[in-house]
Motif scaffolding. Sequence first.
Motif, PDB file in Angstrom:
ATOM      1  N   ILE A 192       1.426  -5.582  -9.982  1.00 13.89           N
ATOM      2  CA  ILE A 192       1.700  -6.512  -8.897  1.00 13.89           C
ATOM      3  C   ILE A 192       1.420  -7.929  -9.348  1.00 13.89           C
ATOM      4  CG2 ILE A 192       1.040  -7.182  -6.560  1.00 13.89           C
ATOM      5  CD1 ILE A 192       0.017  -4.306  -6.195  1.00 13.89           C
TER       6      ILE A 192
ATOM      7  N   ILE B  96      -4.126  -1.296  -9.468  1.00 15.21           N
ATOM      8  CA  ILE B  96      -4.815  -1.175  -8.193  1.00 15.21           C
ATOM      9  C   ILE B  96      -4.559   0.188  -7.596  1.00 15.21           C
ATOM     10  CG2 ILE B  96      -5.004  -2.115  -5.865  1.00 15.21           C
ATOM     11  CD1 ILE B  96      -3.871  -4.730  -7.002  1.00 15.21           C
ATOM     12  N   THR B  97      -5.583   0.781  -7.078  1.00  8.26           N
ATOM     13  CA  THR B  97      -5.330   1.998  -6.316  1.00  8.26           C
ATOM     14  C   THR B  97      -6.150   1.990  -5.045  1.00  8.26           C
ATOM     15  OG1 THR B  97      -5.050   4.384  -6.432  1.00  8.26           O
ATOM     16  CG2 THR B  97      -7.052   3.501  -7.386  1.00  8.26           C
ATOM     17  N   ASN B  98      -5.538   2.494  -4.013  1.00  9.70           N
ATOM     18  CA  ASN B  98      -6.189   2.524  -2.713  1.00  9.70           C
ATOM     19  C   ASN B  98      -6.782   3.880  -2.458  1.00  9.70           C
ATOM     20  OD1 ASN B  98      -5.777   0.082  -0.991  1.00  9.70           O
ATOM     21  ND2 ASN B  98      -3.731   0.348  -1.855  1.00  9.70           N
TER      22      ASN B  98
ATOM     23  N   GLN C 175       0.826  -1.196   0.000  1.00 11.44           N
ATOM     24  CA  GLN C 175       0.000   0.000   0.000  1.00 11.44           C
ATOM     25  C   GLN C 175       0.871   1.261   0.000  1.00 11.44           C
ATOM     26  OE1 GLN C 175      -3.339  -0.276   2.545  1.00 11.44           O
ATOM     27  NE2 GLN C 175      -3.759   1.921   2.520  1.00 11.44           N
TER      28      GLN C 175
ATOM     29  N   TYR D 180       5.985 -12.439 -16.427  1.00 12.38           N
ATOM     30  CA  TYR D 180       4.784 -11.630 -16.602  1.00 12.38           C
ATOM     31  C   TYR D 180       5.113 -10.152 -16.433  1.00 12.38           C
ATOM     32  CZ  TYR D 180       0.276  -9.617 -15.240  1.00 12.38           C
ATOM     33  OH  TYR D 180      -0.826  -8.832 -15.113  1.00 12.38           O
TER      34      TYR D 180
ATOM     35  N   LEU E  74      -3.550  -5.747 -13.938  1.00 13.59           N
ATOM     36  CA  LEU E  74      -4.351  -5.058 -12.949  1.00 13.59           C
ATOM     37  C   LEU E  74      -3.702  -3.727 -12.626  1.00 13.59           C
ATOM     38  CD1 LEU E  74      -6.549  -6.966 -12.190  1.00 13.59           C
ATOM     39  CD2 LEU E  74      -5.505  -7.268  -9.971  1.00 13.59           C
TER      40      LEU E  74
ATOM     41  N   ARG F 265       2.507   6.210  -7.164  1.00 15.01           N
ATOM     42  CA  ARG F 265       1.496   7.025  -7.821  1.00 15.01           C
ATOM     43  C   ARG F 265       1.851   8.502  -7.737  1.00 15.01           C
ATOM     44  NH1 ARG F 265      -4.655   6.749  -5.642  1.00 15.01           N
ATOM     45  NH2 ARG F 265      -5.303   8.838  -6.256  1.00 15.01           N
TER      46      ARG F 265
ATOM     47  N   GLU G 258       2.408   1.659  -3.401  1.00 19.24           N
ATOM     48  CA  GLU G 258       1.440   2.151  -4.378  1.00 19.24           C
ATOM     49  C   GLU G 258       1.293   3.658  -4.261  1.00 19.24           C
ATOM     50  OE1 GLU G 258      -2.620   2.545  -3.963  1.00 19.24           O
ATOM     51  OE2 GLU G 258      -1.991   3.652  -5.734  1.00 19.24           O
TER      52      GLU G 258
END
Lengths: 344, 344
Positions: free
Chosen positions: A109, B109-111, A94, A126, B107, A101, A97
């Motif tokens: 991920i 993802i963002t929180n 978290q 991947y 994917l 960002r 991220e």
Amino acid sequence: MTTETERPIEPERVRAPNIRDVARVAGVSYQTVSRVLNDSPNIRPETLQRVRDAIDELGYRPNQAARALVTSRSRTIGVLAAQTVHYGPATSIQAIETAAREAGYRLSITNITSSEYASIKSGLDYLMSQAIEALVVIAPQVRVFEAINDLQVGVPFVTLEATGMNTDHSLWVDQVMGARMATRHLIELGHTEIMHISGPQDWIEAEARMQGFLRELGDADLRTRAPILGDWTASFGYYAGLELLRYRDFTAVFAGNDQMALGFMHACREFGLSVPGDISIVGFDDVPEAAHFAPPLTTVRQNFAEIGRRAIALLLGELRGDTELSHEPVQPELVIRQSTARVS
Amino acid sequence: MTTETERPIEPERVRAPNIRDVARVAGVSYQTVSRVLNDSPNIRPETLQRVRDAIDELGYRPNQAARALVTSRSRTIGVLAAQTVHYGPATSIQAIETAAREAGYRLSITNITSSEYASIKSGLDYLMSQAIEALVVIAPQVRVFEAINDLQVGVPFVTLEATGMNTDHSLWVDQVMGARMATRHLIELGHTEIMHISGPQDWIEAEARMQGFLRELGDADLRTRAPILGDWTASFGYYAGLELLRYRDFTAVFAGNDQMALGFMHACREFGLSVPGDISIVGFDDVPEAAHFAPPLTTVRQNFAEIGRRAIALLLGELRGDTELSHEPVQPELVIRQSTARVS
DNA sequence: GGTCTGGATGTGTACGGTCACATCCGCGCC
DNA sequence: GGCGCGGATGTGACCGTACACATCCAGACC
């Protein structure tokens, strides 16, 4: 398609606006728009405003694929993770991220479900297919490094929560130190027969904690015994407890993480043993629930969020070409609660 | 740059091989290579093999940015999540990641860190800037839907763990039913004064569980009392317990999740109250640790992984243009352990 | 044997940006 | 007054791929 029927007024936009559309509306060349998008200096304030207005008017969004294609920069950081459902990795991710960002990077991920080489390799593969610019390895396993070499990942990477054995690429919590602190705490309470329930052997951090445990015992000239190799789960701690407590030739347990400590305490209850009256227990991680276990767990806290943030800082620095980055370990902290007591 | 010094033999590859390089090596046109990459039929087996060999030889990887640019398909599914450190969301995300990856999607993802509109909007905005093809909303909050409408997300989306109030887009666990099961269990044990510690009011699933609780009480003609609004954390459960147990005008508690149940049990211990002797407690989620709480927690199990898988299945179906997809709710399951007992 | 058919393969173009370079213009300088 | 200079802006090419379309060729058919 509810969306269609809800606002039928708007004409079907066949194509998203592009840089040339913006240029046309603003009455400038597409290159000028590109300059605005890239914060280039030397643009007349008036022109700048016109372009910005046009962007707003059209609802223009830069096409990241096009940008990535021409710059050959994906602006993506790959994360190779294991056990993301656990508190530690999840917290780090978290933080990663958020930091990524903020820096204009996105994250990709992937979870590895087993610690087999093939699984690691497939995960890395991947990520590489997405042209990641940097790699974060969370909860690393020994074989990850082989795979990184084999596949010639060729991008900056850092490893979280490792031992410092690979200081070039690892941003490490001093796990060895943490384990020593936990063990020393038990020794200082008078315990001489201490059991260690470790994480899986192929996990670097499990190995590090075990090392710390063994060294601290050695320094105190105490008898060492073979640690039990677990799998991080509460259930393992429980069943290990059921087994070990039949002999009960120890008075304290250092568990590789809080979950296993929880399971072990469960086993203690089934044997009618009191924690910490009969057995002292120390965990590792300090998950938020640990303070509410029965009894509240003495454990070693790691600042997972801090680690995540620093991982990104490190990688971004390397991408920018900064050298001399700080790799100093993050220090863990012993949190003494009620699961440990002086030996009776 | 250790990587550089470690293998200095390899020449600096200025440019990654592209489709034309492969074509040249294989002695075919670039279009034929493209056909191979896209599994097009009507390729002579011999040609196919030549192209594949060339791909291997060069270590060619398709450039996703170029592909995305020309097809205007990003092959990215956005995930708007909250509380990813918790077991439920984390488990769902993991399942989503696996399913998406298998289907050739990645994917993003963002929180969202707060439930404020601005935070939600900024998260969605970030995802849209990546041209997501579909959206998964995890642990949804009421305002998310407003934001989705406002920003004209315009892609298929599903919501996890919701109530079914928005059946078009939600893949829901029947939270209301789960809460009813928990409550009924307590009623059947003879409890008539039951307390509910809920999650935050702006969480749809908290609201749903509260509804289920209230309805079940209503059906049994029992007195309802205002639920306590918590924040999902063990600490909240603990402090709520310290407060509520001063009066102790109830014999059972239904907690909105397992963490709060844990905290509450901690408070019970401090009051010298036995669970389930004096107070019965039911949680929600069945986190892996719940079986090892003191006492092992009676709770409502949700199959988070299944939800995640179905979310992707649903979205991929919609992207493919399938209609008539199954939106039937995932049924939760009551897991009876030792934190509940017949009222004395 | 010429025509039709369809499988196998090749050619041109577009996607939406950025980069290198070219151009334009006003200003200060000798 | 011609020149050089640098700030502001415009033009062409290219990144790597997929799609539409064109071409080629062998076999079936009359």
